[in-house]
Write an enzyme that holds these catalytic residues in place. Sequence first.
Site, PDB file in Angstrom:
ATOM      1  N   HIS A  13     -23.770   8.920  54.889  1.00 25.73           N
ATOM      2  CA  HIS A  13     -22.558   9.946  54.954  1.00 25.73           C
ATOM      3  C   HIS A  13     -21.724   9.501  55.971  1.00 25.73           C
ATOM      4  O   HIS A  13     -22.004   9.199  57.274  1.00 25.73           O
ATOM      5  CB  HIS A  13     -23.330  11.124  55.711  1.00 25.73           C
ATOM      6  CG  HIS A  13     -22.474  12.205  55.854  1.00 25.73           C
ATOM      7  ND1 HIS A  13     -22.462  13.388  55.291  1.00 25.73           N
ATOM      8  CD2 HIS A  13     -21.253  12.414  56.709  1.00 25.73           C
ATOM      9  CE1 HIS A  13     -21.296  14.220  55.524  1.00 25.73           C
ATOM     10  NE2 HIS A  13     -20.801  13.414  56.443  1.00 25.73           N
ATOM     11  N   HIS A  15     -17.195   8.983  56.831  1.00 29.40           N
ATOM     12  CA  HIS A  15     -15.713   9.111  56.797  1.00 29.40           C
ATOM     13  C   HIS A  15     -14.986   8.079  57.111  1.00 29.40           C
ATOM     14  O   HIS A  15     -14.991   7.453  58.035  1.00 29.40           O
ATOM     15  CB  HIS A  15     -15.115  10.524  57.693  1.00 29.40           C
ATOM     16  CG  HIS A  15     -16.220  11.738  57.312  1.00 29.40           C
ATOM     17  ND1 HIS A  15     -15.475  12.772  56.394  1.00 29.40           N
ATOM     18  CD2 HIS A  15     -17.088  12.286  57.721  1.00 29.40           C
ATOM     19  CE1 HIS A  15     -16.305  13.949  56.315  1.00 29.40           C
ATOM     20  NE2 HIS A  15     -17.276  13.608  57.120  1.00 29.40           N
ATOM     21  N   LYS A  99     -20.045  16.577  46.846  1.00 33.01           N
ATOM     22  CA  LYS A  99     -20.118  17.380  48.237  1.00 33.01           C
ATOM     23  C   LYS A  99     -19.683  18.721  48.128  1.00 33.01           C
ATOM     24  O   LYS A  99     -18.461  18.871  47.704  1.00 33.01           O
ATOM     25  CB  LYS A  99     -19.543  16.439  49.171  1.00 33.01           C
ATOM     26  CG  LYS A  99     -19.345  16.807  50.568  1.00 33.01           C
ATOM     27  CD  LYS A  99     -20.709  16.769  51.188  1.00 33.01           C
ATOM     28  CE  LYS A  99     -20.553  17.492  52.591  1.00 33.01           C
ATOM     29  NZ  LYS A  99     -20.315  16.383  53.562  1.00 33.01           N
ATOM     30  N   HIS A 136     -22.762  20.429  53.521  1.00 32.08           N
ATOM     31  CA  HIS A 136     -22.433  20.857  54.693  1.00 32.08           C
ATOM     32  C   HIS A 136     -23.301  22.236  54.976  1.00 32.08           C
ATOM     33  O   HIS A 136     -22.423  22.850  54.420  1.00 32.08           O
ATOM     34  CB  HIS A 136     -20.950  20.846  54.976  1.00 32.08           C
ATOM     35  CG  HIS A 136     -20.401  20.953  56.386  1.00 32.08           C
ATOM     36  ND1 HIS A 136     -19.890  20.058  57.302  1.00 32.08           N
ATOM     37  CD2 HIS A 136     -20.687  21.910  57.277  1.00 32.08           C
ATOM     38  CE1 HIS A 136     -19.658  20.354  58.386  1.00 32.08           C
ATOM     39  NE2 HIS A 136     -20.093  21.830  58.487  1.00 32.08           N
ATOM     40  N   HIS A 174     -26.237  15.800  58.135  1.00 31.50           N
ATOM     41  CA  HIS A 174     -26.017  15.875  59.391  1.00 31.50           C
ATOM     42  C   HIS A 174     -26.683  17.240  59.918  1.00 31.50           C
ATOM     43  O   HIS A 174     -26.030  18.099  60.588  1.00 31.50           O
ATOM     44  CB  HIS A 174     -24.877  15.915  59.959  1.00 31.50           C
ATOM     45  CG  HIS A 174     -23.627  16.713  58.996  1.00 31.50           C
ATOM     46  ND1 HIS A 174     -23.964  17.823  58.940  1.00 31.50           N
ATOM     47  CD2 HIS A 174     -22.462  16.391  58.417  1.00 31.50           C
ATOM     48  CE1 HIS A 174     -22.869  18.356  58.242  1.00 31.50           C
ATOM     49  NE2 HIS A 174     -21.973  17.595  57.914  1.00 31.50           N
ATOM     50  N   ASP A 247     -22.147  10.189  59.711  1.00 27.07           N
ATOM     51  CA  ASP A 247     -21.161  11.060  59.940  1.00 27.07           C
ATOM     52  C   ASP A 247     -20.043  10.854  60.738  1.00 27.07           C
ATOM     53  O   ASP A 247     -19.323  11.329  61.383  1.00 27.07           O
ATOM     54  CB  ASP A 247     -21.636  12.603  60.307  1.00 27.07           C
ATOM     55  CG  ASP A 247     -20.506  13.648  59.995  1.00 27.07           C
ATOM     56  OD1 ASP A 247     -19.715  13.547  59.221  1.00 27.07           O
ATOM     57  OD2 ASP A 247     -20.688  14.745  60.831  1.00 27.07           O
ATOM     58  N   ALA A 263     -12.605  17.867  65.270  1.00 28.70           N
ATOM     59  CA  ALA A 263     -14.091  17.465  65.225  1.00 28.70           C
ATOM     60  C   ALA A 263     -14.544  16.267  64.661  1.00 28.70           C
ATOM     61  O   ALA A 263     -14.140  16.123  63.639  1.00 28.70           O
ATOM     62  CB  ALA A 263     -14.925  18.715  64.649  1.00 28.70           C
TER      63      ALA A 263
END
Length: 344
Positions: A13, A15, A99, A136, A174, A247, A263
């Site tokens: 996971h 980004h 996702k 999520h 997460h 994450d 965030a």
Amino acid sequence: MNTITLLQPDDWHVHLRDGLALKRTVPDLARQFSRAICMPNLVPPVKTVDEALAYRERIMAHAPEGVNFDPRMVLYFTDYISPEEVKKIKDSEYVNAIKLYPAGATTNSDNGVSDIRKVYAVIEQLEKYQVPLLLHGEVTHNHVDIFDREKRFLDEVLSPLLKQFPALKVVLEHITTSEAAHFVLEQDRNVAATITPQHLLFNRNDMLVGGIKPHFYCLPILKRQTHQQTLLEVATSGNPKFFLGTDSAPHSKNAKENACGCAGCYSAPTAIELYAQAFDQVGRIERLEGFASMFGADFYGLPRNTQTISLVKEPQVIPASLEYLENEQIIPLYAGQTIQWRKV
């Protein structure tokens, strides 16, 4: 144990963003991890297999020479995705999952699913083809306290979903609470979870006591120390339901240190060392390889890596800042602090 050799780990996971950001994020990640599940919440989001493969090409253009890096792609679940797209995922060499972001749950999630019941036809195909659904796991209702949103998601969304689709493959991303850890433990083998380094190493006191630390702010938000302890227990237990997902999420220093700060924690440059620190703190460094290098690959039905990396127990100081985009800086997780493990 002062040195440990692991099968090369994977990040299930992460980004990476797009455009100029890839120059920073891809090399940082690829120097540690062989494979990475690349989140699709771009602007605009990655909604089809063709778009995912195009994004993969943009990522690969920034992979360092001589480094074996294999980005694995994910589609962004919207209210309007076609059920036929699931078969395309199943047949794709590089696209592995879909996702689901509840609309408004986190960065670039406004196109997310507004009501999971609207997309049951797609979920039915995910169950049929055993394509993992990545979640999520937070509700987004304004009246629900931010520290309770994960538990409410388990009770109100995920439990009914699994009753409706008992064979669905799910990764609860997460996880941050004892309730989520115990929920995963109670399910069949088709339900797993990723855990980030920040949720193993820190709790909400680290973010809030003595002044707000914006670079510890992420979603789902850091919780109580008791939840942190439970996450450490399950991550280091050797249970294959739990595996590594950083994450890691880049935001510029200006975007974090802001009246409305973004965030996300940027852990990519030293992620495996941060996990080593967490496992070593509870005396279970020997269990890191399963969590980091085996269990995720097994869940996704992919071969385990054969190359290895080594970590040595030597102090290193995490850089105070890194170059990011044009004339901007990014502050990595635990910036300026000393950790006790270093990748050789």
